[in-house]
Design a protein around this motif. Structure first.
Motif, PDB file in Angstrom:
ATOM      1  N   ARG A  97       0.837  -1.205   0.000  1.00  0.00           N
ATOM      2  CA  ARG A  97       0.000   0.000   0.000  1.00  0.00           C
ATOM      3  C   ARG A  97       0.877   1.262   0.000  1.00  0.00           C
ATOM      4  O   ARG A  97       0.592   2.225  -0.719  1.00  0.00           O
ATOM      5  CB  ARG A  97      -0.925  -0.023   1.201  1.00  0.00           C
ATOM      6  N   LEU A  98       1.947   1.254   0.788  1.00  0.00           N
ATOM      7  CA  LEU A  98       2.856   2.402   0.817  1.00  0.00           C
ATOM      8  C   LEU A  98       3.516   2.600  -0.542  1.00  0.00           C
ATOM      9  O   LEU A  98       3.633   3.730  -1.025  1.00  0.00           O
ATOM     10  CB  LEU A  98       3.921   2.221   1.900  1.00  0.00           C
ATOM     11  N   GLU A  99       3.945   1.500  -1.162  1.00  0.00           N
ATOM     12  CA  GLU A  99       4.607   1.601  -2.469  1.00  0.00           C
ATOM     13  C   GLU A  99       3.635   2.067  -3.549  1.00  0.00           C
ATOM     14  O   GLU A  99       4.024   2.746  -4.491  1.00  0.00           O
ATOM     15  CB  GLU A  99       5.218   0.256  -2.857  1.00  0.00           C
ATOM     16  N   SER A 100       2.357   1.732  -3.399  1.00  0.00           N
ATOM     17  CA  SER A 100       1.384   2.091  -4.426  1.00  0.00           C
ATOM     18  C   SER A 100       0.813   3.499  -4.240  1.00  0.00           C
ATOM     19  O   SER A 100      -0.002   3.942  -5.040  1.00  0.00           O
ATOM     20  CB  SER A 100       0.252   1.065  -4.459  1.00  0.00           C
ATOM     21  N   LEU A 101       1.243   4.212  -3.201  1.00  0.00           N
ATOM     22  CA  LEU A 101       0.777   5.584  -3.010  1.00  0.00           C
ATOM     23  C   LEU A 101       1.252   6.499  -4.129  1.00  0.00           C
ATOM     24  O   LEU A 101       0.705   7.581  -4.323  1.00  0.00           O
ATOM     25  CB  LEU A 101       1.241   6.138  -1.656  1.00  0.00           C
ATOM     26  N   GLY A 102       2.285   6.075  -4.839  1.00  0.00           N
ATOM     27  CA  GLY A 102       2.778   6.866  -5.953  1.00  0.00           C
ATOM     28  C   GLY A 102       3.862   7.859  -5.574  1.00  0.00           C
ATOM     29  O   GLY A 102       4.407   8.538  -6.429  1.00  0.00           O
ATOM     30  N   GLU A 103       4.173   7.964  -4.319  1.00  0.00           N
ATOM     31  CA  GLU A 103       5.203   8.887  -3.840  1.00  0.00           C
ATOM     32  C   GLU A 103       6.350   8.080  -3.245  1.00  0.00           C
ATOM     33  O   GLU A 103       6.139   7.031  -2.655  1.00  0.00           O
ATOM     34  CB  GLU A 103       4.633   9.798  -2.751  1.00  0.00           C
ATOM     35  N   THR A 104       7.562   8.604  -3.373  1.00  0.00           N
ATOM     36  CA  THR A 104       8.690   7.944  -2.718  1.00  0.00           C
ATOM     37  C   THR A 104       8.885   8.503  -1.315  1.00  0.00           C
ATOM     38  O   THR A 104       9.399   7.815  -0.446  1.00  0.00           O
ATOM     39  CB  THR A 104       9.994   8.111  -3.526  1.00  0.00           C
ATOM     40  N   ASP A 105       8.471   9.762  -1.096  1.00  0.00           N
ATOM     41  CA  ASP A 105       8.568  10.382   0.229  1.00  0.00           C
ATOM     42  C   ASP A 105       7.232  10.234   0.946  1.00  0.00           C
ATOM     43  O   ASP A 105       6.214  10.751   0.464  1.00  0.00           O
ATOM     44  CB  ASP A 105       8.916  11.867   0.111  1.00  0.00           C
ATOM     45  N   ILE A 106       7.257   9.539   2.081  1.00  0.00           N
ATOM     46  CA  ILE A 106       6.021   9.270   2.813  1.00  0.00           C
ATOM     47  C   ILE A 106       6.154   9.793   4.235  1.00  0.00           C
ATOM     48  O   ILE A 106       7.088   9.422   4.952  1.00  0.00           O
ATOM     49  CB  ILE A 106       5.723   7.757   2.841  1.00  0.00           C
ATOM     50  N   PRO A 107       5.223  10.656   4.660  1.00  0.00           N
ATOM     51  CA  PRO A 107       5.262  11.152   6.042  1.00  0.00           C
ATOM     52  C   PRO A 107       5.056  10.007   7.041  1.00  0.00           C
ATOM     53  O   PRO A 107       4.262   9.098   6.790  1.00  0.00           O
ATOM     54  CB  PRO A 107       4.093  12.144   6.103  1.00  0.00           C
ATOM     55  N   SER A 108       5.755  10.056   8.151  1.00  0.00           N
ATOM     56  CA  SER A 108       5.659   8.990   9.152  1.00  0.00           C
ATOM     57  C   SER A 108       4.230   8.852   9.680  1.00  0.00           C
ATOM     58  O   SER A 108       3.788   7.742   9.984  1.00  0.00           O
ATOM     59  CB  SER A 108       6.626   9.232  10.304  1.00  0.00           C
ATOM     60  N   HIS A 109       3.486   9.963   9.751  1.00  0.00           N
ATOM     61  CA  HIS A 109       2.115   9.865  10.251  1.00  0.00           C
ATOM     62  C   HIS A 109       1.232   9.066   9.291  1.00  0.00           C
ATOM     63  O   HIS A 109       0.299   8.388   9.729  1.00  0.00           O
ATOM     64  CB  HIS A 109       1.510  11.245  10.553  1.00  0.00           C
TER      65      HIS A 109
END
Length: 155
Positions: free
Chosen positions: A94-106
């Motif tokens: 799910r994190l990889e499919s968000l489309g962003e490489t930078d993901i906020p910890s929250h």
């Protein structure tokens, strides 16, 4: 693959099979130099993720760190290890499919809490207590009160 026991770089695969609901491959390996046997897992990684901490610091996403925090929350809970591994793989996908490489910890924390809430409410509260930084028993009480459905007899 380097042998974790003696450092030999020439190890042999003795057995391969699907793992974690066919999203990983489990390989049993053998080291001819020292006779050691060990297991490795191969997973598809869509992109390199970077976690943006609340203080603005950036660090590489660390799947083992995610696994540790989830395993701590689920410690001594009636959840099978395979179910836990599936949940962790689902969170990473799910994190990889968000489309962003930078993901906020929250964002990661919210996704983990959502997944834990579906499989075990005690683990969900345990994780939330660390994630939301509960300081007192009142914090737990408020959080648990929000989880309970409204009492329809009080009118």
């Amino acid at each position: 693959m380097r042998c974790p026991f003696c450092g030999n770089i020439d190890t042999q695969v003795k057995d391969s099979r699907p793992a974690e609901d066919h999203v990983a491959i489990r390989r049993r390996r053998f080291c001819p130099a020292c006779g050691g046997r060990f297991t490795t897992y191969e997973r598809v990684q869509l992109r390199d993720l970077v976690v943006i901490k609340t203080n603005g610091r950036r660090e590489d996403f660390d799947r083992p760190k995610l696994e540790r925090s989830i395993r701590i929350a689920l410690q001594k809970r009636p959840v099978e290890p395979e179910r836990m591994d599936q949940m962790i793989s689902g969170i990473v996908r799910r994190l990889e499919s968000l489309g962003e490489t930078d993901i906020p910890s929250h964002t990661i924390g919210e996704i983990v809490m959502e997944a834990l809430a579906r499989i075990d409410t005690v683990a969900y509260v345990r994780f939330a207590s660390v994630y939301k930084n509960f300081q007192a028993a009142d914090d737990f009480e408020e959080f648990v009160h929000e989880l309970r459905p409204p009492d329809l007899t009080e009118e």
